[in-house]
Design a protein around this motif. Structure first.
Motif, PDB file in Angstrom:
ATOM      1  N   ALA A 112    -103.915  73.909 -51.631  1.00 10.23           N
ATOM      2  CA  ALA A 112    -104.318  74.455 -52.860  1.00 10.23           C
ATOM      3  C   ALA A 112    -103.600  73.708 -54.024  1.00 10.23           C
ATOM      4  O   ALA A 112    -104.204  73.622 -55.425  1.00 10.23           O
ATOM      5  CB  ALA A 112    -103.959  76.075 -53.026  1.00 10.23           C
ATOM      6  N   ALA A 113    -102.232  73.586 -54.072  1.00 12.74           N
ATOM      7  CA  ALA A 113    -101.732  72.897 -55.207  1.00 12.74           C
ATOM      8  C   ALA A 113    -102.188  71.594 -55.581  1.00 12.74           C
ATOM      9  O   ALA A 113    -101.973  71.001 -56.752  1.00 12.74           O
ATOM     10  CB  ALA A 113    -100.046  72.783 -55.152  1.00 12.74           C
ATOM     11  N   LEU A 114    -102.421  70.831 -54.520  1.00 13.50           N
ATOM     12  CA  LEU A 114    -102.886  69.345 -54.615  1.00 13.50           C
ATOM     13  C   LEU A 114    -104.306  69.413 -55.420  1.00 13.50           C
ATOM     14  O   LEU A 114    -104.418  68.711 -56.513  1.00 13.50           O
ATOM     15  CB  LEU A 114    -103.301  68.706 -53.338  1.00 13.50           C
ATOM     16  N   ALA A 115    -105.323  70.456 -54.999  1.00 10.61           N
ATOM     17  CA  ALA A 115    -106.585  70.598 -55.578  1.00 10.61           C
ATOM     18  C   ALA A 115    -106.412  71.202 -57.007  1.00 10.61           C
ATOM     19  O   ALA A 115    -106.904  70.539 -57.949  1.00 10.61           O
ATOM     20  CB  ALA A 115    -107.462  71.667 -54.851  1.00 10.61           C
ATOM     21  N   ALA A 116    -105.388  71.967 -57.432  1.00 12.41           N
ATOM     22  CA  ALA A 116    -105.114  72.359 -58.693  1.00 12.41           C
ATOM     23  C   ALA A 116    -104.640  71.200 -59.624  1.00 12.41           C
ATOM     24  O   ALA A 116    -105.099  71.248 -60.772  1.00 12.41           O
ATOM     25  CB  ALA A 116    -104.009  73.458 -58.588  1.00 12.41           C
ATOM     26  N   ALA A 117    -103.968  70.302 -59.098  1.00 13.39           N
ATOM     27  CA  ALA A 117    -103.336  69.277 -59.819  1.00 13.39           C
ATOM     28  C   ALA A 117    -104.171  68.308 -60.038  1.00 13.39           C
ATOM     29  O   ALA A 117    -104.298  67.923 -61.405  1.00 13.39           O
ATOM     30  CB  ALA A 117    -102.219  68.497 -59.131  1.00 13.39           C
ATOM     31  N   ARG A 118    -105.465  68.041 -59.395  1.00 12.89           N
ATOM     32  CA  ARG A 118    -106.359  67.076 -59.604  1.00 12.89           C
ATOM     33  C   ARG A 118    -107.057  67.604 -60.684  1.00 12.89           C
ATOM     34  O   ARG A 118    -107.807  66.980 -61.487  1.00 12.89           O
ATOM     35  CB  ARG A 118    -107.219  66.702 -58.340  1.00 12.89           C
ATOM     36  N   THR A 119    -107.474  68.861 -60.692  1.00 11.07           N
ATOM     37  CA  THR A 119    -108.356  69.632 -62.075  1.00 11.07           C
ATOM     38  C   THR A 119    -107.404  69.770 -63.160  1.00 11.07           C
ATOM     39  O   THR A 119    -107.992  69.332 -64.255  1.00 11.07           O
ATOM     40  CB  THR A 119    -108.633  70.785 -61.242  1.00 11.07           C
ATOM     41  N   ALA A 120    -106.043  69.913 -63.003  1.00 11.75           N
ATOM     42  CA  ALA A 120    -105.611  70.049 -64.330  1.00 11.75           C
ATOM     43  C   ALA A 120    -105.067  68.741 -65.218  1.00 11.75           C
ATOM     44  O   ALA A 120    -104.960  68.920 -66.376  1.00 11.75           O
ATOM     45  CB  ALA A 120    -104.077  70.911 -64.026  1.00 11.75           C
ATOM     46  N   ALA A 121    -104.694  67.490 -64.281  1.00 10.40           N
ATOM     47  CA  ALA A 121    -104.354  66.540 -65.082  1.00 10.40           C
ATOM     48  C   ALA A 121    -105.233  65.926 -65.978  1.00 10.40           C
ATOM     49  O   ALA A 121    -104.695  65.622 -67.280  1.00 10.40           O
ATOM     50  CB  ALA A 121    -103.833  65.484 -63.774  1.00 10.40           C
ATOM     51  N   PRO A 122    -106.285  65.833 -65.739  1.00 15.52           N
ATOM     52  CA  PRO A 122    -107.456  65.255 -66.523  1.00 15.52           C
ATOM     53  C   PRO A 122    -107.345  66.362 -67.774  1.00 15.52           C
ATOM     54  O   PRO A 122    -107.603  65.753 -69.121  1.00 15.52           O
ATOM     55  CB  PRO A 122    -108.770  65.319 -66.189  1.00 15.52           C
ATOM     56  N   ALA A 123    -107.435  67.499 -67.778  1.00 13.18           N
ATOM     57  CA  ALA A 123    -107.396  68.541 -68.978  1.00 13.18           C
ATOM     58  C   ALA A 123    -106.220  68.248 -69.740  1.00 13.18           C
ATOM     59  O   ALA A 123    -106.393  68.333 -71.058  1.00 13.18           O
ATOM     60  CB  ALA A 123    -107.643  69.883 -68.323  1.00 13.18           C
ATOM     61  N   ILE A 124    -105.099  68.244 -69.203  1.00  9.50           N
ATOM     62  CA  ILE A 124    -103.699  68.083 -69.999  1.00  9.50           C
ATOM     63  C   ILE A 124    -103.799  66.593 -70.664  1.00  9.50           C
ATOM     64  O   ILE A 124    -103.260  66.672 -71.689  1.00  9.50           O
ATOM     65  CB  ILE A 124    -102.677  68.284 -68.882  1.00  9.50           C
ATOM     66  N   LEU A 125    -104.358  65.624 -70.103  1.00  6.33           N
ATOM     67  CA  LEU A 125    -104.175  64.340 -70.747  1.00  6.33           C
ATOM     68  C   LEU A 125    -105.061  63.864 -71.636  1.00  6.33           C
ATOM     69  O   LEU A 125    -105.265  62.636 -71.917  1.00  6.33           O
ATOM     70  CB  LEU A 125    -103.619  63.623 -69.595  1.00  6.33           C
ATOM     71  N   ARG A 140    -103.775  74.460 -71.874  1.00  2.71           N
ATOM     72  CA  ARG A 140    -102.677  75.523 -71.715  1.00  2.71           C
ATOM     73  C   ARG A 140    -103.323  76.281 -70.561  1.00  2.71           C
ATOM     74  O   ARG A 140    -102.223  77.215 -70.013  1.00  2.71           O
ATOM     75  CB  ARG A 140    -102.373  76.049 -73.077  1.00  2.71           C
ATOM     76  N   GLY A 141    -104.386  76.514 -70.452  1.00  2.65           N
ATOM     77  CA  GLY A 141    -104.947  77.470 -69.196  1.00  2.65           C
ATOM     78  C   GLY A 141    -104.334  76.993 -67.895  1.00  2.65           C
ATOM     79  O   GLY A 141    -104.201  77.788 -66.782  1.00  2.65           O
ATOM     80  N   HIS A 142    -103.891  76.004 -67.691  1.00  2.21           N
ATOM     81  CA  HIS A 142    -103.538  75.222 -66.358  1.00  2.21           C
ATOM     82  C   HIS A 142    -101.985  75.322 -66.333  1.00  2.21           C
ATOM     83  O   HIS A 142    -101.376  74.765 -65.380  1.00  2.21           O
ATOM     84  CB  HIS A 142    -104.085  73.814 -66.338  1.00  2.21           C
ATOM     85  N   LEU A 143    -101.339  75.736 -67.509  1.00  2.00           N
ATOM     86  CA  LEU A 143     -99.847  75.529 -67.497  1.00  2.00           C
ATOM     87  C   LEU A 143     -99.199  77.033 -67.193  1.00  2.00           C
ATOM     88  O   LEU A 143    -100.039  77.966 -67.477  1.00  2.00           O
ATOM     89  CB  LEU A 143     -99.335  75.177 -69.038  1.00  2.00           C
ATOM     90  N   THR A 144     -97.814  77.069 -67.091  1.00  2.00           N
ATOM     91  CA  THR A 144     -96.990  78.101 -66.802  1.00  2.00           C
ATOM     92  C   THR A 144     -95.585  78.029 -67.129  1.00  2.00           C
ATOM     93  O   THR A 144     -95.192  76.956 -67.137  1.00  2.00           O
ATOM     94  CB  THR A 144     -97.306  78.744 -65.284  1.00  2.00           C
ATOM     95  N   GLY A 145     -95.131  79.225 -67.334  1.00  2.00           N
ATOM     96  CA  GLY A 145     -93.659  79.013 -67.677  1.00  2.00           C
ATOM     97  C   GLY A 145     -93.230  78.632 -68.829  1.00  2.00           C
ATOM     98  O   GLY A 145     -94.014  78.369 -69.842  1.00  2.00           O
TER      99      GLY A 145
END
Length: 239
Positions: A112-125, A140-145
């Motif tokens: 689950a984390a690997l799939a989420a990282a592949r989706t979040a990285a392009p959005a953040i960068l 920011r919707g992919h971030l926490t803390g």
């Protein structure tokens, strides 16, 4: 007594006929008066030393008691060993069950984390100077803390002013083989509660500072943690 008289008479010179007659008469007298029975003899008393006293077989009873005690001890020992084995078996089962659950949770977290990282990285960068507010909000919707506040501060004070000034547009994608295939992202470390992912990113930048699109090859380490029922980014480090 008659027999003795006859014998004395015969010894004084009686003729053979008289002697024979006397003997016959003596026999008749003997038959008529049998010899008196001898006095009864006292019964023989057996030798006290030859008498073997009869005593109860105490040794056999003692052996039986010892055997019973040994059997009881063996049963008690067997029960104790079985109890220990049962406890060890239960402990092993609990440990194995716990290890299996942890391993299964870790496997699920990794996926689950690997799939989420592949989706979040392009959005953040990625961002476009024409819709910075929208792009940053989506990221920011992919971030926490605490990372949410740091990202907000960086994009507000550094990225946004530069992008607006030079009309910057950055398009980030996870690198993939030229002929297609799995994006270049892998798990560095994993646990049920945290997964660290390494991603190889391609960033294409367009701005008034460059005459042609510029391709940058970057490596990014992202720390993923569970939040709000999914996996989100708690840290990003450029390598």
């Amino acid at each position: 007594m008659a027999t003795q008289s006859v014998r004395r008479n015969a010894g004084k010179g009686a003729s053979p006929q008289r002697s024979a007659a006397a003997r016959a008469a003596a026999k008749r007298v003997a038959r008529a008066h049998p010899t008196e029975p001898s006095a009864p003899q006292p019964a023989a008393v057996p030798d006290a030393g030859a008498i073997t006293p009869t005593t109860p077989d105490i040794s056999a009873d003692a052996d039986a008691d010892v055997d019973a005690q040994d059997t009881g001890r063996r049963r008690a020992l067997l029960c104790a060993v079985l109890a220990v084995l049962v406890v060890l078996g239960l402990a092993s089962s609990i440990t194995l069950g716990s290890q299996y659950r942890d391993a299964e949770r870790t496997r699920q977290a990794r996926t689950a984390a690997l799939a989420a990282a592949r989706t979040a990285a392009p959005a953040i960068l990625s961002y476009d100077y024409r819709r910075l507010h929208k792009d940053f909000a989506a990221a920011r919707g992919h971030l926490t803390g605490p990372f949410v506040a740091r990202y907000r501060k960086t994009t507000t004070t550094v990225v946004a002013p530069t992008a607006e000034k030079y009309k910057g547009v950055v398009k980030a994608t996870v690198a993939a083989p030229p002929r297609g295939g799995t994006p270049a992202a892998s798990v560095i470390s994993e646990s049920p509660d945290k997964v660290v992912v390494l991603l190889f990113m391609n960033q294409v930048t367009n701005s008034t500072q460059v005459s042609t699109p510029r391709l940058d090859l970057n490596r990014v380490r992202m720390t993923m943690v569970p939040a709000d029922g999914t996996w989100k980014v708690s840290a990003v480090d450029a390598l």
